[in-house]
Design an enzyme around this catalytic site. Structure first.
Site, PDB file in Angstrom:
ATOM      1  N   HIS A  17      37.851  47.285  91.677  1.00  0.00           N
ATOM      2  CA  HIS A  17      37.907  46.551  90.410  1.00  0.00           C
ATOM      3  C   HIS A  17      36.928  45.379  90.440  1.00  0.00           C
ATOM      4  O   HIS A  17      36.206  45.135  89.477  1.00  0.00           O
ATOM      5  CB  HIS A  17      39.316  45.977  90.172  1.00  0.00           C
ATOM      6  CG  HIS A  17      40.394  46.981  89.945  1.00  0.00           C
ATOM      7  ND1 HIS A  17      41.581  46.973  90.643  1.00  0.00           N
ATOM      8  CD2 HIS A  17      40.474  48.029  89.092  1.00  0.00           C
ATOM      9  CE1 HIS A  17      42.352  47.965  90.210  1.00  0.00           C
ATOM     10  NE2 HIS A  17      41.707  48.629  89.283  1.00  0.00           N
ATOM     11  N   LYS A  41      58.379  50.960  84.664  1.00  0.00           N
ATOM     12  CA  LYS A  41      59.187  50.928  85.895  1.00  0.00           C
ATOM     13  C   LYS A  41      58.339  51.257  87.115  1.00  0.00           C
ATOM     14  O   LYS A  41      58.760  51.053  88.236  1.00  0.00           O
ATOM     15  CB  LYS A  41      60.289  51.983  85.783  1.00  0.00           C
ATOM     16  CG  LYS A  41      61.436  51.568  84.928  1.00  0.00           C
ATOM     17  CD  LYS A  41      62.552  52.598  85.095  1.00  0.00           C
ATOM     18  CE  LYS A  41      63.190  52.880  83.752  1.00  0.00           C
ATOM     19  NZ  LYS A  41      63.612  54.235  83.547  1.00  0.00           N
ATOM     20  N   ARG A  90      34.558  56.735  88.839  1.00  0.00           N
ATOM     21  CA  ARG A  90      34.541  56.982  90.281  1.00  0.00           C
ATOM     22  C   ARG A  90      33.994  58.355  90.610  1.00  0.00           C
ATOM     23  O   ARG A  90      33.276  58.527  91.580  1.00  0.00           O
ATOM     24  CB  ARG A  90      35.961  56.869  90.850  1.00  0.00           C
ATOM     25  CG  ARG A  90      36.405  55.440  90.987  1.00  0.00           C
ATOM     26  CD  ARG A  90      37.860  55.337  91.232  1.00  0.00           C
ATOM     27  NE  ARG A  90      38.586  55.651  90.017  1.00  0.00           N
ATOM     28  CZ  ARG A  90      39.800  55.227  89.746  1.00  0.00           C
ATOM     29  NH1 ARG A  90      40.437  54.494  90.613  1.00  0.00           N
ATOM     30  NH2 ARG A  90      40.390  55.524  88.618  1.00  0.00           N
ATOM     31  N   SER A 127      44.204  51.918  92.864  1.00  0.00           N
ATOM     32  CA  SER A 127      45.403  51.131  93.171  1.00  0.00           C
ATOM     33  C   SER A 127      46.547  52.043  93.603  1.00  0.00           C
ATOM     34  O   SER A 127      47.296  51.730  94.537  1.00  0.00           O
ATOM     35  CB  SER A 127      45.858  50.335  91.949  1.00  0.00           C
ATOM     36  OG  SER A 127      44.884  49.415  91.560  1.00  0.00           O
TER      37      SER A 127
HETATM   38  P1  ADP Z   1      44.799  52.166  85.029  1.00  0.00           P
HETATM   39  O1  ADP Z   1      44.492  51.551  83.709  1.00  0.00           O
HETATM   40  O2  ADP Z   1      44.602  53.652  85.102  1.00  0.00           O
HETATM   41  O3  ADP Z   1      46.053  51.700  85.665  1.00  0.00           O
HETATM   42  P2  ADP Z   1      43.433  50.622  87.027  1.00  0.00           P
HETATM   43  O4  ADP Z   1      44.095  49.342  86.738  1.00  0.00           O
HETATM   44  O5  ADP Z   1      43.691  51.214  88.375  1.00  0.00           O
HETATM   45  O6  ADP Z   1      43.618  51.690  85.911  1.00  0.00           O
HETATM   46  O7  ADP Z   1      41.858  50.435  86.891  1.00  0.00           O
HETATM   47  C1  ADP Z   1      41.334  49.893  85.716  1.00  0.00           C
HETATM   48  C2  ADP Z   1      39.907  50.325  85.558  1.00  0.00           C
HETATM   49  O8  ADP Z   1      39.139  49.806  86.632  1.00  0.00           O
HETATM   50  C3  ADP Z   1      39.701  51.832  85.617  1.00  0.00           C
HETATM   51  O9  ADP Z   1      39.879  52.413  84.374  1.00  0.00           O
HETATM   52  C4  ADP Z   1      38.283  51.911  86.063  1.00  0.00           C
HETATM   53  O10 ADP Z   1      37.444  51.697  84.957  1.00  0.00           O
HETATM   54  C5  ADP Z   1      38.149  50.727  86.989  1.00  0.00           C
HETATM   55  N1  ADP Z   1      38.329  51.079  88.402  1.00  0.00           N
HETATM   56  C6  ADP Z   1      39.452  51.305  89.088  1.00  0.00           C
HETATM   57  N2  ADP Z   1      39.200  51.569  90.393  1.00  0.00           N
HETATM   58  C7  ADP Z   1      37.856  51.523  90.514  1.00  0.00           C
HETATM   59  C8  ADP Z   1      36.950  51.722  91.585  1.00  0.00           C
HETATM   60  N3  ADP Z   1      37.356  52.069  92.804  1.00  0.00           N
HETATM   61  N4  ADP Z   1      35.648  51.582  91.325  1.00  0.00           N
HETATM   62  C9  ADP Z   1      35.247  51.278  90.075  1.00  0.00           C
HETATM   63  N5  ADP Z   1      36.029  51.098  89.031  1.00  0.00           N
HETATM   64  C10 ADP Z   1      37.318  51.203  89.237  1.00  0.00           C
END
Ligand code: ADP
Length: 165
Positions: A17, A41, A90, A127
């Site tokens: 992120h 949840k 990714r 995550s």
């Molecule tokens: P979600 O909304 O699916 O819960 P996350 O909070 O895990 O998504 O991630 C938010 C956004 O961050 C993703 O949609 C993606 O755009 C970006 N992201 C997540 N992990 C990575 C990564 N390893 N490398 C680049 N961008 C990422």
């Protein structure tokens, strides 16, 4: 002023992120990291905890702020006067869903999505996977900021203790 939003649930924030936020902060004058705070949840961390960790992780950027949002991302964008969403891609597996979401968002509001390819060292990082590995005692230090790692290890231990009760 060119502004963009980086949305997600950030449960918890990872180095992947931060990589995307870093690159968005170079491309745009202002970046809003938008944390979805809808009740679920399945989250390991509360909305306040996720916001706290992101604020700490983004303190280093002059042009990045962190906000929570409820409901539709496009409504948040309209409230904030933002017309660009930045998403990290990714792998090809991200593409179908992200394309669909980008097209849906464009149909709901005047919002364009910009895809930034993930740096190769983070292409496996999510995550959900970090949480799963941490739950089974795997070493995820180096994949998340140090202070997030401490909180993650503590939270996983708390959850394990609750499950034993
Ligand atoms: P979600 O909304 O699916 O819960 P996350 O909070 O895990 O998504 O991630 C938010 C956004 O961050 C993703 O949609 C993606 O755009 C970006 N992201 C997540 N992990 C990575 C990564 N390893 N490398 C680049 N961008 C990422």
């Amino acid at each position: 002023m060119r502004r963009a939003v980086c949305p997600g649930s950030f449960d918890p924030v990872t180095n992947g992120h931060i990589d995307i936020v870093t690159r968005a902060s170079v491309l745009f004058d202002e970046v809003v990291v938008a944390v979805g705070v809808n009740k679920s949840k399945h989250r390991l961390f509360t909305a306040e905890e996720r916001l706290d960790m992101l604020r700490a992780a983004c303190r280093r950027f002059d042009n990045v702020r962190v906000e929570g949002f409820k409901g539709l991302l496009t409504d948040f964008c309209q409230e904030q006067g933002i017309h660009t969403v930045v998403k990290g891609l990714r792998a090809v597996s991200d593409f179908d869903y992200e394309l669909q979401m980008a097209q849906m968002n464009a149909s709901l509001a005047d919002v364009e999505t910009v895809f930034v390819p993930t740096s190769p060292e983070y292409s496996f990082l999510a995550s959900s996977l970090v949480k799963e590995v941490a739950t089974f005692g795997g070493d995820v230090s180096g994949l998340v900021p140090d202070f997030v790692h401490e909180r993650l290890v503590a939270r996983v231990a708390e959850r394990a203790a609750e499950d034993d009760d």
